[in-house]
Design an enzyme around this catalytic site. Structure first.
Site, PDB file in Angstrom:
ATOM      1  N   TYR A 152      -6.798   6.238   4.344  1.00 11.62           N
ATOM      2  CA  TYR A 152      -6.852   5.241   3.274  1.00 11.62           C
ATOM      3  C   TYR A 152      -6.013   4.002   3.616  1.00 11.62           C
ATOM      4  CZ  TYR A 152      -5.581   2.503  -0.663  1.00 11.62           C
ATOM      5  OH  TYR A 152      -5.330   1.396  -1.440  1.00 11.62           O
ATOM      6  N   CYS A 156     -24.787   1.355 -14.637  1.00 18.23           N
ATOM      7  CA  CYS A 156     -23.899   2.509 -14.508  1.00 18.23           C
ATOM      8  C   CYS A 156     -24.630   3.788 -14.897  1.00 18.23           C
ATOM      9  CB  CYS A 156     -22.668   2.316 -15.378  1.00 18.23           C
ATOM     10  SG  CYS A 156     -21.551   3.737 -15.377  1.00 18.23           S
ATOM     11  N   CYS A 164     -12.666   0.251 -15.588  1.00 21.74           N
ATOM     12  CA  CYS A 164     -13.207   1.610 -15.457  1.00 21.74           C
ATOM     13  C   CYS A 164     -12.053   2.591 -15.291  1.00 21.74           C
ATOM     14  CB  CYS A 164     -14.179   1.671 -14.275  1.00 21.74           C
ATOM     15  SG  CYS A 164     -15.181   3.171 -14.227  1.00 21.74           S
ATOM     16  N   CYS A 208     -17.416  -4.298 -18.653  1.00 22.87           N
ATOM     17  CA  CYS A 208     -17.774  -3.972 -17.277  1.00 22.87           C
ATOM     18  C   CYS A 208     -18.967  -4.802 -16.807  1.00 22.87           C
ATOM     19  CB  CYS A 208     -18.101  -2.489 -17.160  1.00 22.87           C
ATOM     20  SG  CYS A 208     -18.563  -1.993 -15.487  1.00 22.87           S
ATOM     21  N   CYS A 221     -16.070  -0.170 -21.217  1.00 19.82           N
ATOM     22  CA  CYS A 221     -17.429  -0.384 -20.708  1.00 19.82           C
ATOM     23  C   CYS A 221     -18.018  -1.707 -21.197  1.00 19.82           C
ATOM     24  CB  CYS A 221     -18.327   0.776 -21.104  1.00 19.82           C
ATOM     25  SG  CYS A 221     -17.841   2.360 -20.357  1.00 19.82           S
ATOM     26  N   GLU A 232       0.825  -1.213   0.000  1.00 19.47           N
ATOM     27  CA  GLU A 232       0.000   0.000   0.000  1.00 19.47           C
ATOM     28  C   GLU A 232       0.859   1.262   0.000  1.00 19.47           C
ATOM     29  OE1 GLU A 232      -3.068   0.372  -0.589  1.00 19.47           O
ATOM     30  OE2 GLU A 232      -3.509  -1.762  -0.671  1.00 19.47           O
ATOM     31  N   ASP A 278      -9.544   4.531  -2.817  1.00 17.53           N
ATOM     32  CA  ASP A 278      -8.424   5.032  -3.598  1.00 17.53           C
ATOM     33  C   ASP A 278      -8.971   5.673  -4.875  1.00 17.53           C
ATOM     34  OD1 ASP A 278      -9.038   2.920  -5.351  1.00 17.53           O
ATOM     35  OD2 ASP A 278      -6.919   2.474  -5.725  1.00 17.53           O
TER      36      ASP A 278
END
Length: 311
Positions: free
Chosen positions: A139, A228, A212, A222, A219, A56, A157
């Site tokens: 975060y 969406c 995305c 997706c 798309c 991270e 994030d």
């Protein structure tokens, strides 16, 4: 969900939509993740909480392709926080290599020292204790608690924020900085079950990273395209503050990187003359060096010598 009939100019920072059927997102995204998730070393069980934490820190503003080799070298050298804590902080800066934003290396070293001193060398499971570690913000604390310990936290994030902005609020991009409205929305969309919530956190992040995306989104691949709001609204163009672009060439950041490269490769103090050779413009070079010293990344010594920090 009812999609707007025309592009909305309301930003996520201004409004949180009413109740959203989160299950319409959760199951398809998690199922997609189960099939398409990348096999990354920090996702494997053997990585443990320390491996998740290291990843991270490294992945902030740095792509996976650059992080992975450095991550593997780091964990081979310092498999536990105590291993890193007993080294000089300059060694963390040296091992950080060219990942960029090297203050992250100092912060990770500071976190390792605190984990060793306060928690017996084990990354704490409690979110508040994670948040209290040096160099760890909201975060990172949420990400470690979720990805390492399977807890229920909103992990926001850039990738997740973009997925939620498009899928739920119907706009192309989230605000430049995370807003309270985004945090409320992310918490409202969390599955109730801890295990599912942790899976959703990882899956929505991966969806933003692979499908995305900020540019050239896919798309057609997706799993939630039918739900969406942005796509159903005709994919309206971004209507808000200009997106911040990142420049590097010719900036102080580039000069700092060149100076640090000389110091990383040297195992003895470096004279000023050696640093002077890395950049032609003396005022900018001096400013960059002063900044490195102020940030604790470089230690000045008598006689015009410099080295990576020992303490």
């Amino acid at each position: 969900m009812t999609a707007p009939t025309k592009p909305s100019h309301t930003r996520p920072a201004d409004v949180v939509p009413g109740p959203f059927p989160g299950a319409e997102l959760h199951s398809p995204v998690i199922d997609w993740f189960d099939e398409h998730a990348r096999d990354l070393p920090w996702r494997r069980p053997e990585a443990g909480a320390w491996g998740v934490m290291v990843s991270e820190f490294m992945l902030q503003q740095t792509p996976v392709s650059r992080v992975q080799p450095v991550y593997e070298q780091w964990l081979a050298r310092w498999p536990r926080p105590a291993d890193l804590a007993q080294e000089a902080p300059g060694e963390a800066v040296r091992a950080w290599g060219r990942l960029g934003y090297p203050r992250r290396a100092l912060r990770l070293h500071g976190a390792a020292v605190a984990i060793t001193e306060r928690h017996g060398g084990d990354v704490p499971t409690d979110h508040a204790q994670l948040l209290a570690l040096p160099g760890i913000g909201e975060y990172t604390a949420a990400a470690v608690a979720s990805f390492a310990y399977g807890q229920r936290h909103a992990v926001l994030d850039t990738n997740v924020r973009r997925v939620l902005a498009r899928a739920v609020t119907g706009v192309q991009y989230p605000p430049n900085a995370t807003t309270a409205a985004e945090r409320r929305l992310a918490r409202a969309l969390l599955p109730e079950d801890e295990t599912t919530a942790a899976r959703w956190a990882a899956a929505s992040m991966e969806l933003g990273a692979l499908v995305c995306t900020a540019k050239n989104e896919s798309c057609h691949r997706c799993p939630i395209a039918a739900h969406c709001a942005w796509q159903l609204a005709g994919k309206p163009e971004h209507d808000g503050p200009p997106r911040r672009g990142q420049t590097y060439a010719g900036t102080d950041r580039q000069v700092r990187g060149k100076l640090l490269a000389v110091l990383r490769e040297a195992h003895a103090p470096v004279p000023q003359a050696a640093l002077d050779r890395v950049w032609h413009e003396p005022v900018q070079r001096a400013r960059a060096l002063d900044g490195l010293v102020a940030d604790g990344l470089v230690e000045p010594l008598p006689g015009g010598l410099y080295r990576l920090p020992l303490s």
